[in-house]
Write a protein that holds these residues in place. Sequence first.
Motif, PDB file in Angstrom:
ATOM      1  N   LEU A  17      -4.099  -3.924  10.875  1.00  0.00           N
ATOM      2  CA  LEU A  17      -5.099  -2.892  11.116  1.00  0.00           C
ATOM      3  C   LEU A  17      -6.373  -3.143  10.322  1.00  0.00           C
ATOM      4  N   CYS A  20      -9.220  -1.114   4.755  1.00  0.00           N
ATOM      5  CA  CYS A  20      -9.247   0.144   4.007  1.00  0.00           C
ATOM      6  C   CYS A  20      -9.876  -0.142   2.643  1.00  0.00           C
ATOM      7  N   ARG A  30      -5.508  -4.252   4.181  1.00  0.00           N
ATOM      8  CA  ARG A  30      -5.246  -3.952   5.588  1.00  0.00           C
ATOM      9  C   ARG A  30      -3.768  -3.622   5.738  1.00  0.00           C
ATOM     10  N   ILE A  31      -3.479  -2.615   6.536  1.00  0.00           N
ATOM     11  CA  ILE A  31      -2.096  -2.218   6.811  1.00  0.00           C
ATOM     12  C   ILE A  31      -1.494  -3.222   7.800  1.00  0.00           C
ATOM     13  N   VAL A  32      -0.245  -3.600   7.557  1.00  0.00           N
ATOM     14  CA  VAL A  32       0.467  -4.518   8.445  1.00  0.00           C
ATOM     15  C   VAL A  32       1.624  -3.771   9.097  1.00  0.00           C
ATOM     16  N   GLU A  33       1.678  -3.858  10.419  1.00  0.00           N
ATOM     17  CA  GLU A  33       2.795  -3.287  11.182  1.00  0.00           C
ATOM     18  C   GLU A  33       3.572  -4.419  11.829  1.00  0.00           C
ATOM     19  N   GLN A  37       6.322  -0.635  13.191  1.00  0.00           N
ATOM     20  CA  GLN A  37       6.615   0.037  11.927  1.00  0.00           C
ATOM     21  C   GLN A  37       5.681  -0.490  10.830  1.00  0.00           C
ATOM     22  N   VAL A  38       5.115   0.408  10.040  1.00  0.00           N
ATOM     23  CA  VAL A  38       4.296  -0.012   8.906  1.00  0.00           C
ATOM     24  C   VAL A  38       5.224  -0.659   7.884  1.00  0.00           C
ATOM     25  N   GLU A  41       0.985  -3.645   2.938  1.00  0.00           N
ATOM     26  CA  GLU A  41      -0.453  -3.854   2.853  1.00  0.00           C
ATOM     27  C   GLU A  41      -0.715  -5.329   2.611  1.00  0.00           C
ATOM     28  N   THR A  51       4.477 -11.478   4.658  1.00  0.00           N
ATOM     29  CA  THR A  51       5.120 -10.262   5.163  1.00  0.00           C
ATOM     30  C   THR A  51       5.852 -10.550   6.465  1.00  0.00           C
TER      31      THR A  51
END
Length: 81
Positions: A17, A20, A30-33, A37-38, A41, A51
Amino acid sequence: MTEQSAPHISFPRVLVLGLCPGKPGEPPFRIVEIDGQVVGEATSITDVLETAAMHGITIHDLDDPEVVRWVGGGKFRWKLH
């Protein structure tokens, strides 16, 4: 008459995403899904790769939309402008 085929819409397993700002004194992230599902970061491309690997996903091509989707900036967007 020529029929057009429907466009292919990919649903990659990894979604990164937008940037931030983070807390004062900490780097932006940045958020990683993964699979919707999250999972964490990321503050760099390396964090995204690590990740994904922890969840059993090997990313060979960061530009492959079938594998990873970059939302709100590409893979090189890690600093606020």
